[in-house]
Design an enzyme around this catalytic site. Structure first.
Site, PDB file in Angstrom:
ATOM      1  CG  ASP A 114      -0.071  -3.845   2.600  1.00 21.79           C
ATOM      2  OD1 ASP A 114       0.302  -3.464   1.772  1.00 21.79           O
ATOM      3  OD2 ASP A 114      -0.519  -3.239   3.526  1.00 21.79           O
ATOM      4  N   GLY A 138       2.515   6.378   9.045  1.00 19.72           N
ATOM      5  CA  GLY A 138       3.932   6.504   8.981  1.00 19.72           C
ATOM      6  C   GLY A 138       4.886   5.303   9.280  1.00 19.72           C
ATOM      7  CB  SER A 187       2.562   1.933   6.505  1.00 21.95           C
ATOM      8  OG  SER A 187       1.378   2.038   6.884  1.00 21.95           O
ATOM      9  N   GLY A 188       4.705  -0.355   6.418  1.00 19.82           N
ATOM     10  CA  GLY A 188       5.854  -0.877   5.641  1.00 19.82           C
ATOM     11  C   GLY A 188       7.000  -1.278   6.493  1.00 19.82           C
ATOM     12  CG  HIS A 220      -0.592   0.556   2.441  1.00 15.42           C
ATOM     13  ND1 HIS A 220      -0.212  -0.370   3.462  1.00 15.42           N
ATOM     14  CD2 HIS A 220      -0.289   1.799   2.819  1.00 15.42           C
ATOM     15  CE1 HIS A 220       0.210   0.185   4.510  1.00 15.42           C
ATOM     16  NE2 HIS A 220       0.166   1.491   4.165  1.00 15.42           N
TER      17      HIS A 220
HETATM   18  C1  4AZ Z   1      -1.680   3.489   8.458  1.00 14.52           C
HETATM   19  O1  4AZ Z   1      -2.648   4.079   8.026  1.00 14.52           O
HETATM   20  C2  4AZ Z   1      -1.766   2.695   9.418  1.00 14.52           C
HETATM   21  N1  4AZ Z   1      -2.656   0.549  14.043  1.00 14.52           N
HETATM   22  C3  4AZ Z   1      -0.908   1.663   9.834  1.00 14.52           C
HETATM   23  C4  4AZ Z   1      -1.164   0.902  10.888  1.00 14.52           C
HETATM   24  C5  4AZ Z   1      -1.973   1.089  11.649  1.00 14.52           C
HETATM   25  C6  4AZ Z   1      -3.232   1.795  11.310  1.00 14.52           C
HETATM   26  C7  4AZ Z   1      -3.242   2.472  10.232  1.00 14.52           C
HETATM   27  C8  4AZ Z   1      -2.245   0.162  12.707  1.00 14.52           C
HETATM   28  O2  4AZ Z   1      -0.698   3.422   7.523  1.00 14.52           O
END
Ligand code: 4AZ
Length: 393
Positions: free
Chosen positions: A246, A341, A343-344, A194
């Site tokens: 993902d 932030g 993510s990944g 994503h």
């Molecule tokens: C996001 O928006 C996101 N609480 C990443 C992790 C989580 C929620 C949202 C987990 O990238």
């Protein structure tokens, strides 16, 4: 979630923010109590290890207690690669036959030998032997990963000192921190699909990878240490609605130089799942306040226990939304979680002295909310895909 700067946030929610959910919360947890299967089933029939003393490959056939060395007869290096991968190492570094007489009188219980017929699966390749006709056994060295240098004392909680998560990278898209990632080899980084899908994918030249830092702005400004990206691939099964599969890989244009602060993480072993309750760690530059859109400058870390899929899929948590390619980690009371932030970035668990990339920060309902733990891509489901992509590109 990836339209704003999608990163993971390691968030500590103030306990006061929990009170409105308090009542419903208690009620929910009583009927949502899922009994955990204490005995996580282990489908493996053959176990491998590399002796720390003498680098010999040792195999346990079935669940017998003895670890046996492996005869050199019939060995070839591609078997070494397969064994290293089974153990979560990216590749083989070195293999050789060593004289049994040189390793001393340690091994008296017998040996394992490669069967003469060509077998399709690695598991069915081995058989017990009383002796090795060549008098030689296999010594193996796999690509080193998942270790960190000796560190100065850790000060306080939450802020990660340099070198503690040496595989953590910050992925910049158009000069902004967008996602986290994890180094697995000198040229490959694992991140979330994503972070890179659709409009960002063709823009390979807009991405930069920053490694070996905890403070984003100062490291970045002091010397522009970013690595350019040569190739981005993401799972063809990625579904942006369900967040299934993902996962993505980035290939760097030039290889990283490993050091005390830049190192690769190991991958999970084949066919082994960590049970619910295992204490693991997340790290990232994501949001640190539930209602605050703020990407911190310094890398944050937090300990989170794994939550079994059975429990995470129960009606009080994600009610069936967790696929076999996801896993959950966090607390039913919320409070500590990854967020935008982050993510990944990595969810790592320590196992046999090395850190393994068990999950990739993927999604969740809000951040650090009660009964909505963080959801991670289950890396163990993508080992074959990762090796295929690295061979292909
Ligand atoms: C996001 O928006 C996101 N609480 C990443 C992790 C989580 C929620 C949202 C987990 O990238």
């Amino acid at each position: 979630m990836d339209y704003v700067s999608a990163g993971v946030r390691l968030l500590t929610r103030p306990s006061s923010s929990q009170s409105p959910a308090g009542l419903g919360d208690t009620k929910e947890t009583t009927f949502c109590n899922v009994t955990e299967d204490a005995s996580a089933s282990d489908p493996r029939k053959v176990f491998y290890r590399i002796s720390l003393d003498n680098s010999l490959l040792e195999i346990q056939l079935g669940k017998t207690a003895t670890w046996l060395p492996v005869c050199y007869e019939g060995w070839n290096s591609s078997l070494g690669t397969l064994v290293c991968r089974q153990l979560g190492y990216l590749r083989l570094t070195k293999d050789k036959g060593v004289n049994l007489t040189d390793v001393g009188p340690l091994y008296t219980d017998g040996f394992v030998q490669i069967t003469a017929e060509h077998k399709s699966s690695l598991e069915s390749l081995w058989q017990f032997r009383g002796s090795c006709s060549t008098g030689k056994v296999i010594a193996l060295k796999c690509f080193e990963c998942g270790t960190r240098a000796k560190l100065p004392r850790i000060i306080g909680g939450g802020e990660a000192p340099l070198g503690r998560w040496p595989w953590q990278v910050s992925l910049y898209y158009s000069n902004r921190h967008t996602c986290g990632g994890s180094i697995i080899t000198s040229q490959w980084v694992v991140t979330a699909a994503h972070c890179v899908h659709n409009y960002r994918l063709p823009q390979v030249s807009s991405w930069m990878v920053y490694a070996g830092m905890v403070t984003r702005t100062t490291s970045k400004m002091a010397q522009d240490t970013g690595y350019a990206v040569e190739k981005i691939v993401y799972s063809r099964n990625y579904n942006h609605r369900s967040h299934d599969s993902d996962i993505a890989l980035m290939k760097l244009r030039t290889p990283l130089n490993f050091s005390d602060i830049i190192r690769p993480v190991c991958l999970p072993k084949y066919n082994f799942d960590f049970p619910g309750g295992t204490q693991c760690w997340i790290s990232g530059w994501g949001y640190t306040q539930p209602d605050n859109v703020y990407i911190p400058d310094t890398l944050k870390e937090a300990a989170v226990p794994l939550i079994s899929t059975k429990r995470c899929n129960s009606s009080c948590m994600y009610d069936g939304e967790i696929t076999a390619r996801m896993l959950c980690a966090g607390y039913s009371e919320g409070k500590v979680d990854a967020c935008q932030g982050d993510s990944g970035g990595p969810l790592v668990c320590q196992d046999e002295g090395v850190w393994r990339l068990v999950g990739v920060v993927s999604w969740g309902t809000g951040c650090a909310e009660p009964n909505h733990p963080g959801v991670y891509t289950k890396v163990a489901e993508f080992l074959g895909w990762i090796y295929d992509m690295m061979e292909k590109y």
